[in-house]
Each structure stands twice: as structure tokens, then as C-alpha cells.
Design a protein around this motif. Structure first.
Motif, PDB file in Angstrom:
ATOM      1  N   MET A   1       0.847  -1.181   0.000  1.00 25.93           N
ATOM      2  CA  MET A   1       0.000   0.000   0.000  1.00 25.93           C
ATOM      3  C   MET A   1       0.887   1.237   0.000  1.00 25.93           C
ATOM      4  O   MET A   1       1.764   1.378   0.855  1.00 25.93           O
ATOM      5  N   LEU A   2       0.644   2.130  -0.949  1.00 28.18           N
ATOM      6  CA  LEU A   2       1.384   3.377  -1.037  1.00 28.18           C
ATOM      7  C   LEU A   2       0.421   4.534  -0.841  1.00 28.18           C
ATOM      8  O   LEU A   2      -0.604   4.621  -1.528  1.00 28.18           O
ATOM      9  N   THR A   3       0.723   5.405   0.124  1.00 23.38           N
ATOM     10  CA  THR A   3      -0.039   6.639   0.299  1.00 23.38           C
ATOM     11  C   THR A   3       0.930   7.799   0.211  1.00 23.38           C
ATOM     12  O   THR A   3       2.080   7.701   0.659  1.00 23.38           O
ATOM     13  N   LEU A   4       0.459   8.907  -0.344  1.00 22.86           N
ATOM     14  CA  LEU A   4       1.354  10.044  -0.508  1.00 22.86           C
ATOM     15  C   LEU A   4       0.592  11.355  -0.538  1.00 22.86           C
ATOM     16  O   LEU A   4      -0.586  11.406  -0.905  1.00 22.86           O
ATOM     17  N   VAL A   5       1.294  12.403  -0.106  1.00 27.46           N
ATOM     18  CA  VAL A   5       0.796  13.777  -0.169  1.00 27.46           C
ATOM     19  C   VAL A   5       1.939  14.640  -0.685  1.00 27.46           C
ATOM     20  O   VAL A   5       3.089  14.487  -0.242  1.00 27.46           O
ATOM     21  N   CYS A   6       1.630  15.540  -1.619  1.00 31.96           N
ATOM     22  CA  CYS A   6       2.670  16.430  -2.137  1.00 31.96           C
ATOM     23  C   CYS A   6       2.022  17.616  -2.830  1.00 31.96           C
ATOM     24  O   CYS A   6       0.795  17.683  -2.970  1.00 31.96           O
ATOM     25  N   GLU A   7       2.838  18.534  -3.271  1.00 26.90           N
ATOM     26  CA  GLU A   7       2.337  19.654  -4.058  1.00 26.90           C
ATOM     27  C   GLU A   7       1.789  19.119  -5.374  1.00 26.90           C
ATOM     28  O   GLU A   7       2.397  18.269  -6.025  1.00 26.90           O
ATOM     29  N   PHE A  42      -3.219  14.173  -3.219  1.00 29.86           N
ATOM     30  CA  PHE A  42      -3.309  13.038  -2.302  1.00 29.86           C
ATOM     31  C   PHE A  42      -3.562  11.771  -3.118  1.00 29.86           C
ATOM     32  O   PHE A  42      -4.352  11.771  -4.058  1.00 29.86           O
ATOM     33  N   MET A  43      -2.916  10.677  -2.707  1.00 35.79           N
ATOM     34  CA  MET A  43      -3.058   9.433  -3.468  1.00 35.79           C
ATOM     35  C   MET A  43      -2.924   8.217  -2.562  1.00 35.79           C
ATOM     36  O   MET A  43      -2.129   8.223  -1.611  1.00 35.79           O
ATOM     37  N   ARG A  44      -3.711   7.202  -2.859  1.00 34.96           N
ATOM     38  CA  ARG A  44      -3.648   5.907  -2.168  1.00 34.96           C
ATOM     39  C   ARG A  44      -3.686   4.818  -3.222  1.00 34.96           C
ATOM     40  O   ARG A  44      -4.633   4.756  -4.013  1.00 34.96           O
TER      41      ARG A  44
END
Length: 280
Positions: A1-7, A42-44
Motif C-alpha cells: 500500500m502506497l499513500t502520498l501527499v505532495c504539491e 493526495f493518493m492511495r
């Protein structure tokens, strides 16, 4: 599982998809959200291996993904989907939220590891230990700092990921709330800020309230004002007594808290400033 937050910028989804495809990753679920107000993305992504290219495991994947994360200045987490978050539960005398979480955990419908229960009263010891969970009683003795230090010590010693306040009727200090930013979840009725303090359902009944609700949120130094994870309401009418309202409210609290904890366990909750992004 990959979650991420960025510009937010062009190419993020393509970079993640290419990274996984090049290493034999098959995407089973993918959700993303671009917040135009904050300019954040935002991504999951849930994925599984299709061949031996991922035999290096999670640590290898983290090392491999680091250059991509750095390129987009991501705040990212890559975890084994079978890795269960470790939670410590805090409770006072009310049993409804604690009993519900313990039941869901024991029946396998809540994918967390409960590391213990902390309380400022002895009342919940029996039900906790019946489930085989350690019970830590920290009675109020007028030394709030010492009590919170003991709670934090238990949290650290058990290597807990989250502290869940399941009707823990103590206000956390600004210091402790600051140490647990994004890692402490609270549940309370949704009459706030209208009916604070003791017997809120009775005072709401006196005012003829027609909606009963509950809110689960992350704890911050601002009392009951942290980022909201989940809410629910139920309509009532003039026939409902104060006792009816208490009963209905408790039912809603258990459901809302359980959903919040389940979403946390599924890595569906991402912080977005004073709000949250929930990938359902």
C-alpha cells in the motif's frame, strides 16, 4: 500500500504507475484527489506483485521509491498491506465504545493490534482482561503531568501507532496533544460547541434538539477542534426522552469511532491541514 501527499503538479500519477509497472506491480485499487484550494495532491494505491521482481520485499521497495518521492517532494508511506496498526485505547467509565472496539477486534472485523487499554478508573478492567488485553490503571491523583507521562510511556513501550480515546473523559494537555499530532483519535457527541460539559444530552433535550450525532477527529491542542475523520447523525422527535437520546447517542458514537479506526487501519485517512482526505 502506497499513500502520498505532495504539491499538486503534472506527472505524479504517471510516475507512480510507471514505478510499479516497471517492478511487476499490479494495481488493485487507486484513488487520488487534487485539492485546488491548498494546491496539494493526495493518493492511495493498493498493489500486488505479478512476478519475482518484487521479491526484495517492502524495504527494497521503499529504497527503490525514494528517488521518486524526492523528485516530487512527497510525504509518502509504503507498507505491507498485512501490517496492522498498533493502537492503545484510553477509556474512563463508559463502556460502549471500548466494548464495541474489543468485539470487532476479537471477531476479526477490525484489522488492528490492540496493545492495551489505559484508564483513570478501574471499571473497565474486567472486560478488557477478559479479552486478553493488558489493562493499565492510571488513577487521577492531582498530578496531571505525571499521569500523562505514564500514559505516553505505555504508548512508547508498546510501540503503538495510535492512541484512541474511547470516551476518555480527560482533556489532554497541549504538550501531550502536540506529541501525538496525527496519531490520537477522539470521539464525542456532535452537540459541540452548543452543549459543553456534563449531561449534554439532558441539556439538548431541554432545548428540543432534533438531531443527535457523533464526531471522530484527530486530537490537537485546540479542544475538540481537530481534523474531522467521520460524523453521523440520527433524527429524533418530541417523543424522545433524555434517556432515549443518551442511548441513541451511544450507538452512533460506537459506529462512528469504529469506522474512523477501520479507515485508519486501511490507510484511507490523509491529513490536509485542518481537514482530512478520506479515500473510501
Amino acid at each position: 500500500m502506497l499513500t502520498l501527499v505532495c504539491e499538486d503538479r503534472v506527472g505524479i500519477v504517471a510516475a507512480v504507475s510507471r514505478f510499479l509497472a516497471d517492478r511487476g506491480g499490479f494495481i488493485t485499487d487507486s484513488q487520488q484527489y487534487a485539492d485546488r484550494e491548498s494546491g496539494r495532491f493526495f493518493m492511495r494505491v493498493a498493489f500486488e506483485a505479478t512476478d519475482s521482481r518484487m521479491d526484495g520485499g517492502t524495504e527494497w521497495l521503499r529504497t527503490e521509491f525514494t528517488p521518486t518521492g524526492d523528485r516530487f517532494a512527497m510525504d509518502w508511506r509504503l507498507t505491507d498491506i498485512g501490517e496492522r496498526p498498533r493502537i492503545l485505547i484510553a477509556v474512563s467509565k463508559g463502556s460502549h465504545c471500548l466494548a464495541d472496539l474489543l468485539h470487532r477486534w476479537q471477531t476479526g472485523t477490525l484489522a488492528v493490534d490492540i496493545m492495551g487499554v489505559v484508564s483513570n478508573h478501574p471499571d473497565m478492567r474486567r472486560i478488557t482482561e477478559w479479552h486478553g488485553i493488558p489493562y493499565h490503571e492510571l488513577p487521577p491523583n492531582g498530578d496531571k503531568a505525571a499521569q500523562e507521562a505514564a500514559l505516553l510511556d505505555i504508548f512508547d513501550r508498546t510501540r503503538s501507532d495510535y492512541l484512541v480515546l474511547a470516551r476518555y473523559m480527560q482533556v489532554l494537555s497541549e504538550e501531550l496533544a502536540g506529541k501525538l499530532i496525527g496519531r490520537c483519535i477522539n470521539i464525542h457527541h456532535s452537540f459541540l460547541p452548543g452543549f459543553k460539559g456534563a449531561r449534554p444530552y439532558h441539556r439538548a433535550h431541554e432545548r428540543g434538539v432534533k438531531l443527535i450525532g457523533a464526531t471522530a477527529h484527530f486530537v490537537t491542542a485546540d479542544l475538540d477542534e481537530g481534523p474531522i475523520i467521520e460524523q453521523a447523525v440520527e433524527r429524533i422527535d418530541h417523543r424522545a426522552t433524555a434517556e432515549d437520546m443518551v442511548r441513541i447517542g451511544r450507538d452512533i458514537e460506537t459506529q462512528v469511532l469504529a469506522r474512523a479506526v477501520r479507515w485508519i487501519a486501511d490507510r484511507r485517512v490523509l491529513l490536509n491541514g485542518c481537514k482530512t482526505v478520506i479515500f473510501r
